[in-house]
Design a protein around this motif. Structure first.
Motif, short mmCIF file in Angstrom:
data_model
loop_
_atom_site.label_atom_id
_atom_site.label_comp_id
_atom_site.label_asym_id
_atom_site.label_seq_id
_atom_site.Cartn_x
_atom_site.Cartn_y
_atom_site.Cartn_z
N ASN A 106 62.64 28.26 50.82
CA ASN A 106 63.61 27.66 49.90
C ASN A 106 62.90 27.11 48.66
O ASN A 106 63.15 26.01 48.18
N HIS A 107 61.92 27.92 48.17
CA HIS A 107 61.15 27.54 46.99
C HIS A 107 61.63 28.29 45.77
O HIS A 107 62.12 29.42 45.86
N SER A 108 61.43 27.72 44.62
CA SER A 108 61.58 28.44 43.36
C SER A 108 60.31 29.23 43.14
O SER A 108 59.21 28.76 43.42
N LYS A 133 53.22 23.07 50.94
CA LYS A 133 53.77 22.70 49.63
C LYS A 133 52.69 22.38 48.61
O LYS A 133 52.88 21.56 47.72
N SER A 136 60.80 32.97 48.83
CA SER A 136 61.75 32.00 48.28
C SER A 136 62.84 31.68 49.29
O SER A 136 63.25 30.52 49.41
N ALA A 137 63.28 32.67 50.05
CA ALA A 137 64.30 32.42 51.07
C ALA A 137 63.71 31.71 52.28
O ALA A 137 64.33 30.81 52.86
N TYR A 138 62.48 32.08 52.64
CA TYR A 138 61.84 31.50 53.83
C TYR A 138 61.56 30.01 53.64
O TYR A 138 61.79 29.20 54.52
N LYS A 156 61.87 37.69 55.63
CA LYS A 156 62.55 37.11 54.47
C LYS A 156 61.58 37.04 53.30
O LYS A 156 60.36 37.03 53.49
#
Length: 334
Positions: free
Chosen positions: A330-332, A294, A326-328, A323
């Motif tokens: 869950n980020h913008s 992050k 963003s899907a992996y 994936k």
């Protein structure tokens, strides 16, 4: 403190401050018999901690996460017959060894293997740098039956044959993931010990496979002279240190004094991938770490590792991990 104390990894000293609270806490930390222990850095020195888990008699795990408010130098004397694998998850760490010229360093997302000899060294913790590491210690005198089945002898041979007794290798995505999973262990008590034991053995197996056994096989490839291997390892180093802006194939050939045919064939033979595919793989591994920890959003991470278009990065990421980023994570994207 005596040399015959088997439980002591290190004897630690701050030569500039004989009454250093941190050195005193670290000595107590490493001498303790408890299976799980933690110490915190004194507030006047910095912030962070050292945490140790003894998951069975032949294996200990140490997680350190520290930032210092002032430059600090700690010296250590290492006396036991053990092997350590230290994974650098934060900023680079450097140290010197008594009687050896120059400095040694482990960089971000590298692993250093060392041990099996008595050493005296000094480590410099610079102002405001973030040091984050994870170490597996294997006691060779009490190796469990499970660990004895692993090819540890190949690791000790690699350490003996390396410069200064430190065998540094780059971490793969799988290693990064496993270290982070152990750092973020969701369990407590006996379940925690079981989880860490399984993960540590998995990490050891992957490390030995990717950094020791595969490299040993690669070094025996026929058709590559020692000079060619030296040039190819130099090419790999140039690529690794310039991932965002790697040289062209023509420029790389010039820098390592190989023709294009030898470079393309030898690089794939030695490292398993063509140069271009290797660059993509290393970029994705670096971006994975930046997103997993992050430190950056997707757009910034993509640009940092060399992608001018986030869409290209997302396509490569999905091809490798199944994936989009963003899907992996869950980020913008931004």
């Amino acid at each position: 403190m005596h040399c015959n104390e088997p439980e002591t990894w290190y004897v630690i000293q701050n030569k500039e401050d004989q009454h250093c609270t941190l050195a005193s806490r670290l000595n107590q930390f490493y001498q303790s018999d408890s299976s799980e222990r933690i110490i915190h850095i004194p507030e006047q020195l910095g912030q962070g901690f050292w945490q140790l888990n003894r998951i069975h008699p032949s294996m200990e795990l140490v997680h350190s996460d520290a930032t210092f408010h002032r430059a600090t130098s700690l010296s250590s004397v290492e006396r036991d017959n053990s092997i350590k694998l230290s994974f650098c998850m934060g900023e680079s760490l450097s140290w010197s060894i008594d009687g050896m010229p120059g400095e040694y360093e482990v960089n971000t997302l590298e692993c250093a293997a060392f041990g099996s000899q008595h050493t005296s060294s000094t480590c410099e913790f610079a102002l405001h740098q973030h040091f984050k590491g994870f170490t597996i210690k294997l006691d060779q005198t009490t190796l469990s039956e499970t660990i004895q089945h692993l090819p540890i002898q190949h690791l000790t041979k690699a350490i003996r044959g390396s410069s200064g007794g430190f065998y540094n290798q780059k971490m793969s995505t799988g290693m990064i993931r496993m270290v982070n999973e152990m750092i973020q262990c969701p369990y407590t008590g006996e379940l925690k010990q079981l989880y860490l034991n399984g993960k540590a053995l998995e990490l050891l197996a992957v490390y030995l496979s990717e950094c020791i056994m595969d490299r040993s096989v690669s070094d025996n490839h026929q058709g590559l002279s020692r000079t060619d291997r030296t040039s190819l390892n130099k090419a790999k180093y140039i690529v690794d240190t310039n991932l965002a802006h790697p040289p062209t194939l023509e420029e790389l050939c010039r820098q390592v004094c190989l023709n294009e045919f030898k470079l393309k064939k030898g690089f794939k033979q030695l490292f398993g991938l063509p140069v271009h595919a290797y660059v993509i793989e290393q970029r994705l591994q670096a971006a994975y770490y930046l997103l997993e920890s992050k430190q950056m959003n997707i757009t910034t991470a993509a640009a940092t590792v060399g992608y001018n278009k986030t869409s290209h990065f997302s396509a490569h990421f999905k091809r490798k991990y199944g994936k989009t980023p963003s899907a992996y994570f869950n980020h913008s994207p931004s």
